[in-house]
Design a protein around this motif. Structure first.
Motif, mmCIF file in Angstrom:
data_model
loop_
_atom_site.group_PDB
_atom_site.id
_atom_site.type_symbol
_atom_site.label_atom_id
_atom_site.label_comp_id
_atom_site.label_asym_id
_atom_site.label_seq_id
_atom_site.Cartn_x
_atom_site.Cartn_y
_atom_site.Cartn_z
ATOM 1 N N UNK A 156 1.052 -1.146 -0.093
ATOM 2 C CA UNK A 156 -0.202 0.031 0.069
ATOM 3 C C UNK A 156 0.762 1.340 -0.071
ATOM 4 N N UNK A 157 1.957 1.491 0.830
ATOM 5 C CA UNK A 157 2.721 2.395 0.958
ATOM 6 C C UNK A 157 4.291 2.501 0.472
ATOM 7 N N UNK A 158 4.933 1.624 0.985
ATOM 8 C CA UNK A 158 6.577 1.442 0.606
ATOM 9 C C UNK A 158 6.958 1.343 -0.676
ATOM 10 N N UNK A 159 6.013 0.165 -1.197
ATOM 11 C CA UNK A 159 6.194 -0.104 -2.740
ATOM 12 C C UNK A 159 6.416 1.098 -3.756
ATOM 13 N N UNK A 216 4.855 -1.480 -13.228
ATOM 14 C CA UNK A 216 5.498 -2.796 -13.303
ATOM 15 C C UNK A 216 6.728 -2.535 -12.191
ATOM 16 N N UNK A 217 7.374 -1.407 -12.268
ATOM 17 C CA UNK A 217 8.298 -1.325 -11.159
ATOM 18 C C UNK A 217 7.848 -1.422 -9.592
ATOM 19 N N UNK A 218 6.815 -1.029 -9.589
ATOM 20 C CA UNK A 218 5.982 -1.227 -8.007
ATOM 21 C C UNK A 218 5.938 -2.567 -7.796
ATOM 22 N N UNK A 268 -3.923 -3.227 -6.008
ATOM 23 C CA UNK A 268 -4.302 -2.421 -6.968
ATOM 24 C C UNK A 268 -4.062 -0.756 -6.753
ATOM 25 N N UNK A 269 -4.322 -0.336 -5.547
ATOM 26 C CA UNK A 269 -4.094 0.943 -5.157
ATOM 27 C C UNK A 269 -2.526 1.226 -5.269
ATOM 28 N N UNK A 270 -1.639 0.441 -4.874
ATOM 29 C CA UNK A 270 -0.169 0.808 -5.023
ATOM 30 C C UNK A 270 0.040 0.785 -6.596
ATOM 31 N N UNK A 309 -3.728 10.355 -0.736
ATOM 32 C CA UNK A 309 -4.629 9.181 -0.890
ATOM 33 C C UNK A 309 -4.555 8.297 0.256
ATOM 34 N N UNK A 310 -3.738 8.479 1.294
ATOM 35 C CA UNK A 310 -3.737 7.575 2.487
ATOM 36 C C UNK A 310 -4.918 7.974 3.274
ATOM 37 N N UNK A 311 -5.140 9.375 3.322
ATOM 38 C CA UNK A 311 -6.019 9.865 4.258
ATOM 39 C C UNK A 311 -7.583 9.470 3.328
#
Length: 369
Positions: free
Chosen positions: A203-206, A263-265, A305-307, A358-360
């Protein structure tokens, strides 16, 4: 006085005359500058200064006397012509005074920063409109679309970024699991390492780590490339031949990063989860098979999917900002380095800002019960 003592800087009073002798040089004065200057400063202004007996006078000794006199020659003084030329040079040196601090200086700087920021935002808005127009024109005329530039950018930003993303992603997964393992073990909640590692990486670090690496690696390269073409007047040559620089230089980079960033994510997520699995097995005894089977249950697919969507957004943002700052480069090397730095700083700042927004927005979405 004889010997080395005779060469030391000395003075003696003879009625209203103060006769200086010895060698008034940096070597002979040593560390007595403050004491000598303080003593000479208290001499009466009616005294006649006689410097003719001085054996040697360098800039250090002359500066000491000059400061003791208050940065001006005494009214009564006797000296050699060579000594007079040294003091004449000192008289021509004006003291450096700092500019007066205006009470509204901070507000002036703030206003200039806000005006420059407003101009950059307006320029980014105009560039976005031009990109949309060029993209629509390319859809209507596919033959004029910059397919080669897009494929070249994908190769340069995709496979060439895998080594650094592999290293950083793996270390991120290891650190997240290692920092969480001890706390989870204390409460007997070992299986929740899957939730923590999966949510934080997918969700976040990737997407965030991938965007930051690409901002520093590819974004700076884009700005330097376009800026270098500004310096060498290659952009003017393109316009002369009727080739829009935005279509050939910026639009391919925006499309390429929008395609390659997801793709890199995914690659960064995979490597990060692999590092988390290794630590979970070593520290908590959780098998790799259980980790993989529990991942879809603990972490809903929405987070994946969000990431991926974040990766596409960040890719467009990085190429867009890099192209804008590349076009801002003036025909000098100082402007090139400044705009390259500004491009990376703005890209990373906006990436983190958009990620926080986006996190909020999706704070209560995609969290398993």
């Amino acid at each position: 006085m004889t010997g080395s003592n005779a060469q030391q800087p000395n003075w003696e009073r003879d009625g209203q005359t103060l006769r200086l002798s010895g060698r008034w040089t940096l070597r002979r004065l040593g560390g007595n500058f403050a004491a000598q200057e303080a003593a000479l400063r208290n001499i009466s202004p009616e005294t006649l200064w006689d410097l003719t007996a001085i054996e040697a006078l360098d800039s250090a000794g002359a500066l000491l006397l000059w400061q003791a006199w208050g940065s001006q020659l005494p009214e009564k003084i006797r000296m050699e012509d060579q000594q007079h030329s040294i003091f004449a040079r000192l008289a021509q040196i004006q003291p450096i005074t700092p500019p007066p601090l205006r009470p509204w200086h901070v507000l002036d700087q703030l206003g200039a920063f806000l005006i420059e920021t407003g101009r950059d935002l307006w320029g980014l808005f105009l560039l976005l409109g031009a990109l949309l127009l060029e993209f629509g024109r390319g859809l209507r005329h596919p033959r004029s679309f910059p397919w080669r530039e897009i494929s070249a950018t994908i190769v340069n930003t995709g496979p060439n970024s895998l080594p650094i993303l592999t290293l950083i992603g793996f270390l991120i997964g290891v650190v997240i699991s290692f920092q969480s393992a001890s706390t989870l073990a204390q409460y007997g909640a070992n299986i929740y390492i899957v939730n923590i590692a999966g949510l934080s990486i997918l969700r976040e670090f990737g997407p965030l780590i991938t965007a930051i690496i690409l901002s520093g690696r590819s974004g700076s390269a884009f700005t330097a490339q376009i800026g270098g073409m500004c310096v060498t007047e290659e952009l003017d040559a393109l316009r002369t031949f009727g080739i829009p620089p935005i279509r050939r230089l910026i639009l391919p980079k925006v499309i390429a990063l929008a395609l390659v960033m997801p793709l890199l994510v995914l690659w960064t997520d995979m490597v990060g989860l692999y590092g988390a699995m290794l630590v979970a097995k070593v520290e908590l005894g959780i098998g790799t098979t259980f980790f993989i089977q529990q991942m879809p249950v603990a972490v809903p697919s929405f987070n994946l999917w969000l990431g991926i969507a974040k990766g596409a957004i960040f890719g467009v943002l990085i190429a867009w900002i890099a192209g804008f700052h590349g076009l801002k480069v003036k025909p000098n090397t100082t402007s090139l380095s400044r705009e390259t730095t500004n491009s990376v700083v703005m890209s990373i700042t906006l990436v983190i800002l958009i990620d926080a927004i986006l996190a909020l927005v999706f704070s209560n979405t995609g969290i398993s019960n």
